[in-house]
Design an enzyme around this catalytic site. Structure first.
Site, mmCIF file in Angstrom:
data_model
loop_
_atom_site.group_PDB
_atom_site.id
_atom_site.type_symbol
_atom_site.label_atom_id
_atom_site.label_comp_id
_atom_site.label_asym_id
_atom_site.label_seq_id
_atom_site.Cartn_x
_atom_site.Cartn_y
_atom_site.Cartn_z
ATOM 1 N N ASN A 136 -20.906 -5.005 -17.445
ATOM 2 C CA ASN A 136 -20.292 -4.089 -18.459
ATOM 3 C C ASN A 136 -19.508 -3.233 -18.115
ATOM 4 O O ASN A 136 -18.273 -3.306 -18.604
ATOM 5 C CB ASN A 136 -21.485 -3.525 -19.164
ATOM 6 N N ASP A 192 0.886 -1.343 -0.018
ATOM 7 C CA ASP A 192 -0.064 0.071 0.015
ATOM 8 C C ASP A 192 0.853 0.976 -0.041
ATOM 9 O O ASP A 192 0.736 1.986 1.060
ATOM 10 C CB ASP A 192 -0.922 -0.147 1.269
ATOM 11 N N ILE A 222 -21.886 -2.892 -12.284
ATOM 12 C CA ILE A 222 -22.540 -4.087 -13.111
ATOM 13 C C ILE A 222 -21.548 -4.846 -14.031
ATOM 14 O O ILE A 222 -20.643 -4.171 -14.155
ATOM 15 C CB ILE A 222 -23.631 -3.396 -13.930
ATOM 16 N N LYS A 232 -11.264 -4.576 -5.797
ATOM 17 C CA LYS A 232 -12.643 -4.859 -5.253
ATOM 18 C C LYS A 232 -13.732 -4.160 -6.109
ATOM 19 O O LYS A 232 -14.394 -3.167 -5.868
ATOM 20 C CB LYS A 232 -12.502 -4.073 -3.775
ATOM 21 N N THR A 292 -1.267 -5.384 -4.800
ATOM 22 C CA THR A 292 -1.117 -3.989 -5.107
ATOM 23 C C THR A 292 -2.488 -3.183 -5.096
ATOM 24 O O THR A 292 -3.604 -3.808 -5.302
ATOM 25 C CB THR A 292 -0.428 -3.712 -6.492
#
Length: 259
Positions: free
Chosen positions: A94, A33, A92, A88, A56
């Site tokens: 796409n 971090d 949606i 993370k 990373t």
């Protein structure tokens, strides 16, 4: 110990991780971090021999460029570790697909592993699979978190495990605090919030020891960051700290597997 043979040949990232862990005798992941290219490359090179995974946050690097990615890939090959971009994803399908494959970072092209929140449902994995599955990438679902008051618990965690089962060729496991799934399931569980002593950081992070995480809770990979390189430690001190965590984590891993 999670037997890598169960994964072959359906998930090359899981196979690669488990085999290099066994070869290098490490289940330590470094949470890098840091905010500059130089700092990230320093940690990758310095700690590469001690780790199985470099985690990373590429979007906090203030001087990111394409050369950084190429040098990280070279160091991963040199020291035999996998790269885990802790993105993370939580959108949606796409949008997630575009975030994973496009823009300045093009995460799918270099990160062996990334992670996603299960909250959008299966659509998020459909989107990630378009870019990641053909490259043999692996996904971890965020089933639990190491912070006080987390909402990722109970039925939410159960649904994350059910989602993983529906996408077994792509999902390799979880970010979690304990072994998840049935006793005979072999999901890889990576666990943050690991320290050499129990405690916290004053901002909601809760720390458990490698023995508690690996032996008592059944997790596989310990994720450690500031506990190794924080506090303006010298290179030698950083390596020494990493080895303390590596030895503690691997000892617990072997003890759990009866070795």
């Amino acid at each position: 110990m999670v037997p890598w043979q169960r994964w072959h040949p359906q998930q090359p990232t899981a196979v690669a991780l488990l085999t290099l862990m066994d070869r290098k005798k490490t289940n330590l992941a470094i949470a890098a971090d840091v905010t500059t290219k130089a700092e990230l490359l320093r940690l990758a090179d310095l700690l590469g021999p001690s780790i199985c995974v470099l985690k990373t946050h590429i979007d906090i690097i203030t001087d990111f460029d394409a050369d950084l990615v190429e040098r990280l890939k070279e160091l991963a090959e040199k020291h035999e570790f996998l790269i885990f971009e802790d993105r993370k994803f939580a959108d949606i399908g796409n949008t997630t697909h575009l975030q994973y494959t496009s823009g300045p970072f093009k995460i799918a092209s270099w990160s062996h592993i990334t992670n996603a929140h299960p909250i959008p449902g299966d659509t998020i994995l459909h989107g990630l699979a378009i870019g990641g599955k053909p490259l043999g990438r692996g996904i971890l679902l965020l089933a639990e978190m190491s912070t006080e008051g987390t909402l990722a618990a109970g039925a939410y965690t159960d649904q994350a495990v059910a989602m993983a089962r529906r996408h077994r060729g792509f999902v390799i496991g979880f970010i979690g605090m304990r072994k998840l799934g049935e006793p005979d399931e072999d999901w890889i569980v990576m666990t943050p919030g690991v320290g050499l002593e129990q405690g916290g950081d004053g901002l909601g992070q809760v720390y458990r020891t490698p023995r508690q995480v690996v032996l008592e809770s059944g997790c596989d990979v310990i994720i450690v960051g500031r506990g190794i390189y924080g506090g303006n430690r010298s290179d030698a001190e950083v390596v020494q700290r990493a080895e303390l965590f590596r030895e503690a984590g691997w000892k617990a891993y072997l003890e759990r597997s009866g070795q």
